[in-house]
Design a protein around this motif. Structure first.
Motif, mmCIF file in Angstrom:
data_model
loop_
_atom_site.group_PDB
_atom_site.id
_atom_site.type_symbol
_atom_site.label_atom_id
_atom_site.label_comp_id
_atom_site.label_asym_id
_atom_site.label_seq_id
_atom_site.Cartn_x
_atom_site.Cartn_y
_atom_site.Cartn_z
ATOM 1 N N ASN A 76 -53.582 -79.500 -57.128
ATOM 2 C CA ASN A 76 -54.126 -78.455 -58.005
ATOM 3 C C ASN A 76 -55.452 -77.836 -57.177
ATOM 4 O O ASN A 76 -55.638 -76.741 -56.850
ATOM 5 C CB ASN A 76 -54.272 -78.256 -59.354
ATOM 6 N N PHE A 80 -56.312 -74.695 -54.892
ATOM 7 C CA PHE A 80 -57.456 -73.572 -55.439
ATOM 8 C C PHE A 80 -58.288 -73.442 -54.239
ATOM 9 O O PHE A 80 -58.646 -72.480 -53.847
ATOM 10 C CB PHE A 80 -58.184 -74.278 -56.523
ATOM 11 N N THR A 83 -56.853 -71.303 -51.438
ATOM 12 C CA THR A 83 -56.359 -70.084 -51.717
ATOM 13 C C THR A 83 -57.871 -69.203 -51.617
ATOM 14 O O THR A 83 -58.040 -68.181 -50.866
ATOM 15 C CB THR A 83 -55.933 -69.915 -53.152
ATOM 16 N N LEU A 138 -55.576 -69.486 -60.129
ATOM 17 C CA LEU A 138 -55.595 -68.842 -58.904
ATOM 18 C C LEU A 138 -56.269 -67.316 -58.790
ATOM 19 O O LEU A 138 -56.878 -66.957 -58.103
ATOM 20 C CB LEU A 138 -54.216 -68.495 -58.184
#
Length: 284
Positions: A76, A80, A83, A138
């Motif tokens: 995760n 993050f 992105t 996100l």
């Protein structure tokens, strides 16, 4: 010449260390379910169990396998960071190229906007947005990208001002090439080294900020995060669980940031001639 460059890259300790760490985290993220088959959200084990063959890092206070949660948290945090870095890079490159090529009022407006955003503390804005609206992680990554693109755009703009005066670009202008042709055919490819450095730097910053927000409890508590694991483990620091519960997420977060840092240092050494000279290497 290219063979020598490849040999120097393979001998670079920064790149080698960063590459090994990157391979380690990529393997753990992709094959996480094979490494640890437990569901990271399942509360079906004896709370605060010590490490054993079935649970290599033990079980937390909620009866969840710590290793499964750690692998999910790494995935995760990396998602993050990637992105945020990808979005900020796209915005920074688009604005930097546009400002540098067209100049004039467009350049002035974009650069003043960048100056304003540079003065805004991004972490404070994220804390307020997280506390008031509780957006998905996100979405937070995109918001962070909208705040941190100025440094990339300023670097791209500065290099664009140099490249636009180069003979081949001036020749293309004299032969009637349009703005879009010059930007996408000449400027965009020639500035590629700056994209790598900008992307890596923003990815490192985003991962650290995500962990900080999770540590403060401002991200969905049902989503695994390294910062959140550190936060919960600190509640039981007085028990003999620090080495199997607190230390692993701290170590993983540190190594993730070190991985990106090592790759950034290596890229800067290879792509910046001044740094190559400082490190005692000849330009290839």
């Amino acid at each position: 010449m290219h063979i020598n460059a490849k040999k120097k890259m393979l001998r670079d300790p920064w790149l080698l260390t960063g590459g090994i760490l990157f391979f380690f985290f990529a393997t753990a993220s992709i094959f996480g379910s094979a490494i640890c088959p437990h569901d990271p959200s399942a509360m079906e084990f004896t709370p605060l169990s010590s490490p054993c063959a079935v649970h290599p890092l033990g079980v937390n206070d909620c009866g969840q396998d710590i290793l499964a949660g750690l692998i999910c948290a790494v995935r995760n945090t990396v998602l993050f960071g990637l992105t945020c870095a990808a979005v900020s890079l796209c915005i920074g490159v688009l604005i930097g190229l546009t400002a540098g090529w067209f100049g004039g009022i467009i350049d002035m407006l974009f650069m003043r906007l960048a100056d304003v955003l540079l003065a805004v503390p991004a972490i404070m804005v994220l804390i307020l947005i997280s506390a008031l609206f509780q957006p998905p992680p996100l979405t937070l990554a995109v918001i962070l990208a909208l705040l941190i693109w100025p440094t990339i755009s300023k670097a791209i703009r500065a290099q664009t001002l140099i490249v636009r005066e180069s003979p081949h670009v001036r020749a293309a202008v004299q032969m009637g090439a349009g703005n879009s042709y010059i930007i996408f055919r000449h400027l965009l490819p020639e500035l590629f080294p700056l994209y790598l450095i900008g992307f890596s730097g923003k990815c490192r910053m985003a991962m650290f900020m995500e962990a900080s927000l999770a540590f403060m409890g401002l991200i969905d508590p049902g989503r695994k995060s390294l910062g959140m694991m550190i936060h919960y483990a600190l509640k039981y620091y007085y028990l003999d669980v620090w080495w199997n519960w607190l230390l692993p997420p701290v170590l993983c977060l540190s190594l993730l940031i070190m991985t990106v840092t090592f790759i950034v240092i290596s890229l800067e050494k290879m792509l910046d001639p001044r740094l190559r000279e400082n490190f005692g290497e000849s330009a290839v």
